[in-house]
Scaffold this motif. Structure first.
Motif, PDB file in Angstrom:
ATOM      1  N   ILE A  38       0.849  -1.191   0.000  1.00 10.13           N
ATOM      2  CA  ILE A  38       0.000   0.000   0.000  1.00 10.13           C
ATOM      3  C   ILE A  38       0.884   1.240   0.000  1.00 10.13           C
ATOM      4  O   ILE A  38       2.002   1.239   0.518  1.00 10.13           O
ATOM      5  N   HIS A  39       0.365   2.310  -0.600  1.00  9.46           N
ATOM      6  CA  HIS A  39       1.121   3.542  -0.783  1.00  9.46           C
ATOM      7  C   HIS A  39       1.258   4.286   0.547  1.00  9.46           C
ATOM      8  O   HIS A  39       0.255   4.713   1.137  1.00  9.46           O
ATOM      9  N   ALA A  40       2.495   4.447   1.021  1.00  2.00           N
ATOM     10  CA  ALA A  40       2.737   5.060   2.329  1.00  2.00           C
ATOM     11  C   ALA A  40       2.261   6.509   2.376  1.00  2.00           C
ATOM     12  O   ALA A  40       1.720   6.965   3.391  1.00  2.00           O
ATOM     13  N   GLY A  41       2.471   7.253   1.283  1.00  2.00           N
ATOM     14  CA  GLY A  41       2.036   8.650   1.263  1.00  2.00           C
ATOM     15  C   GLY A  41       0.539   8.801   1.396  1.00  2.00           C
ATOM     16  O   GLY A  41       0.038   9.730   2.047  1.00  2.00           O
ATOM     17  N   HIS A  42      -0.207   7.877   0.799  1.00  2.00           N
ATOM     18  CA  HIS A  42      -1.666   7.924   0.903  1.00  2.00           C
ATOM     19  C   HIS A  42      -2.123   7.580   2.322  1.00  2.00           C
ATOM     20  O   HIS A  42      -3.126   8.120   2.807  1.00  2.00           O
ATOM     21  N   ILE A  43      -1.378   6.682   2.983  1.00  2.00           N
ATOM     22  CA  ILE A  43      -1.687   6.352   4.378  1.00  2.00           C
ATOM     23  C   ILE A  43      -1.502   7.591   5.252  1.00  2.00           C
ATOM     24  O   ILE A  43      -2.297   7.861   6.157  1.00  2.00           O
ATOM     25  N   LEU A  44      -0.448   8.371   4.983  1.00  2.00           N
ATOM     26  CA  LEU A  44      -0.220   9.585   5.760  1.00  2.00           C
ATOM     27  C   LEU A  44      -1.378  10.569   5.606  1.00  2.00           C
ATOM     28  O   LEU A  44      -1.799  11.222   6.569  1.00  2.00           O
ATOM     29  N   LYS A  45      -1.912  10.686   4.399  1.00  2.00           N
ATOM     30  CA  LYS A  45      -3.063  11.571   4.177  1.00  2.00           C
ATOM     31  C   LYS A  45      -4.277  11.066   4.941  1.00  2.00           C
ATOM     32  O   LYS A  45      -5.058  11.855   5.496  1.00  2.00           O
ATOM     33  N   PHE A  46      -4.435   9.742   4.979  1.00  2.00           N
ATOM     34  CA  PHE A  46      -5.536   9.144   5.739  1.00  2.00           C
ATOM     35  C   PHE A  46      -5.383   9.462   7.230  1.00  2.00           C
ATOM     36  O   PHE A  46      -6.357   9.832   7.900  1.00  2.00           O
ATOM     37  N   LEU A  47      -4.162   9.334   7.756  1.00  2.00           N
ATOM     38  CA  LEU A  47      -3.922   9.604   9.175  1.00  2.00           C
ATOM     39  C   LEU A  47      -4.147  11.074   9.509  1.00  2.00           C
ATOM     40  O   LEU A  47      -4.613  11.403  10.606  1.00  2.00           O
ATOM     41  N   LYS A  48      -3.828  11.961   8.566  1.00  2.00           N
ATOM     42  CA  LYS A  48      -4.045  13.388   8.798  1.00  2.00           C
ATOM     43  C   LYS A  48      -5.521  13.681   9.043  1.00  2.00           C
ATOM     44  O   LYS A  48      -5.875  14.482   9.916  1.00  2.00           O
ATOM     45  N   LYS A  49      -6.389  13.029   8.274  1.00  2.00           N
ATOM     46  CA  LYS A  49      -7.831  13.229   8.450  1.00  2.00           C
ATOM     47  C   LYS A  49      -8.326  12.664   9.775  1.00  2.00           C
ATOM     48  O   LYS A  49      -9.332  13.119  10.308  1.00  2.00           O
ATOM     49  N   LYS A  50      -7.607  11.670  10.306  1.00  2.00           N
ATOM     50  CA  LYS A  50      -8.036  11.009  11.544  1.00  2.00           C
ATOM     51  C   LYS A  50      -7.428  11.657  12.793  1.00  2.00           C
ATOM     52  O   LYS A  50      -7.752  11.256  13.910  1.00  2.00           O
ATOM     53  N   LYS A  51      -6.561  12.632  12.623  1.00  2.00           N
ATOM     54  CA  LYS A  51      -5.811  13.182  13.748  1.00  2.00           C
ATOM     55  C   LYS A  51      -6.707  13.975  14.701  1.00  2.00           C
ATOM     56  O   LYS A  51      -7.275  14.990  14.323  1.00  2.00           O
ATOM     57  N   PRO A  52      -6.850  13.538  15.959  1.00  2.00           N
ATOM     58  CA  PRO A  52      -7.673  14.261  16.936  1.00  2.00           C
ATOM     59  C   PRO A  52      -7.056  15.602  17.326  1.00  2.00           C
ATOM     60  O   PRO A  52      -5.865  15.844  17.102  1.00  2.00           O
ATOM     61  N   GLU A  53      -7.868  16.465  17.911  1.00  2.00           N
ATOM     62  CA  GLU A  53      -7.426  17.809  18.259  1.00  2.00           C
ATOM     63  C   GLU A  53      -6.302  17.805  19.295  1.00  2.00           C
ATOM     64  O   GLU A  53      -5.426  18.671  19.268  1.00  2.00           O
ATOM     65  N   ASP A  54      -6.315  16.841  20.215  1.00  2.00           N
ATOM     66  CA  ASP A  54      -5.311  16.829  21.283  1.00  2.00           C
ATOM     67  C   ASP A  54      -4.090  15.988  20.929  1.00  2.00           C
ATOM     68  O   ASP A  54      -3.247  15.708  21.782  1.00  2.00           O
ATOM     69  N   ALA A  55      -3.960  15.581  19.670  1.00  2.00           N
ATOM     70  CA  ALA A  55      -2.880  14.686  19.270  1.00  2.00           C
ATOM     71  C   ALA A  55      -1.565  15.427  19.058  1.00  2.00           C
ATOM     72  O   ALA A  55      -1.516  16.429  18.345  1.00  2.00           O
ATOM     73  N   PHE A  56      -0.509  14.945  19.691  1.00  2.00           N
ATOM     74  CA  PHE A  56       0.838  15.385  19.334  1.00  2.00           C
ATOM     75  C   PHE A  56       1.247  14.690  18.037  1.00  2.00           C
ATOM     76  O   PHE A  56       1.870  15.287  17.171  1.00  2.00           O
ATOM     77  N   CYS A  57       0.871  13.417  17.910  1.00  2.00           N
ATOM     78  CA  CYS A  57       1.140  12.697  16.682  1.00  2.00           C
ATOM     79  C   CYS A  57       0.203  11.500  16.565  1.00  2.00           C
ATOM     80  O   CYS A  57      -0.410  11.084  17.541  1.00  2.00           O
ATOM     81  N   VAL A  58       0.083  10.995  15.347  1.00  2.00           N
ATOM     82  CA  VAL A  58      -0.673   9.768  15.071  1.00  2.00           C
ATOM     83  C   VAL A  58       0.283   8.802  14.386  1.00  2.00           C
ATOM     84  O   VAL A  58       0.953   9.165  13.416  1.00  2.00           O
ATOM     85  N   VAL A  59       0.368   7.592  14.895  1.00  2.00           N
ATOM     86  CA  VAL A  59       1.250   6.575  14.331  1.00  2.00           C
ATOM     87  C   VAL A  59       0.400   5.454  13.745  1.00  2.00           C
ATOM     88  O   VAL A  59      -0.407   4.850  14.450  1.00  2.00           O
TER      89      VAL A  59
END
Length: 202
Positions: free
Chosen positions: A150-171
């Motif tokens: 799977i395309h890693a860059g597309h996964i990063l875009k998916f994680l960006k949409k899922k990132k909660p307001e209090d998140a320092f980071c999403v892994v």
């Protein structure tokens, strides 16, 4: 085969800062924390064991990089730091991590505990697991390994949409192979620092 073993002075340079603010924090360590720190500097300690290089294709050999000591890391203007509003690490599992749901859950619990210990002071939270298809990412079959990737860059875009307001980071964590672009065979992980810390690892 080559073995890299760091000296006590090298470890101290890599781990300890002379910054007065941080020195004052070291002085507040409890007895157990001080013992752990002192143990880390011993070349025979299990905390930082020797690194075995098996061939010229190992990452350290094939991708030489200038060393970074603690002072360089701490003074880096691009270093991201948690804040009072953003001090949570979120873990997003993508696809099955084991042969059964129970095994997958055990892996995630282990990873959560490791992150809580390593990133002491931050809160580690789990997002609901998602299937690979739910990410709507591009994928391919690797010509050499015949593995699904799977395309890693597309996964990063998916994680960006899922990132909660209090998140320092999403892994994002997955057992599926990753590739960053068509010309690459594979990649172990990929991170984005420009849109806030996000990372996907295999």
């Amino acid at each position: 085969m080559q073995i890299l073993r760091h000296s006590e002075q090298t470890l101290k340079t890599a781990l300890i800062s002379k910054n007065p603010v941080l020195v004052s924090q070291y002085e507040k360590f409890e007895a157990g924390e001080q013992r752990l720190m002192n143990e880390a500097f011993q070349p025979t300690s299990d905390l930082f064991g020797p690194i075995t290089l098996h061939s010229q294709s190992d990452w350290i050999t094939s991708h030489p990089e200038a060393p970074q000591d603690f002072e360089q890391f701490y003074s880096d203007p691009y270093r991201n730091t948690p804040s009072a509003e953003k001090r949570s690490i979120y873990i997003q599992s993508i696809g099955a991590l084991g042969n059964t749901r129970i095994i997958s859950e055990e892996y995630i619990k282990w990873l959560k505990g490791y992150c809580e210990a390593f990133f002491y002071g931050l809160t580690v939270k789990l997002l609901e697991p998602v299937s690979v298809s739910a990410t709507r990412c591009s994928f391919r079959i690797n010509d050499n390994t015949q593995n699904l990737q799977i395309h890693a860059g597309h996964i990063l875009k998916f994680l960006k949409k899922k990132k909660p307001e209090d998140a320092f980071c999403v892994v994002g964590i997955t057992m599926i192979d990753l590739y960053p672009r068509d010309s690459w065979n594979f990649v172990f992980g990929q991170a984005s620092l420009t849109d806030g810390p996000r990372e996907v690892d295999r």
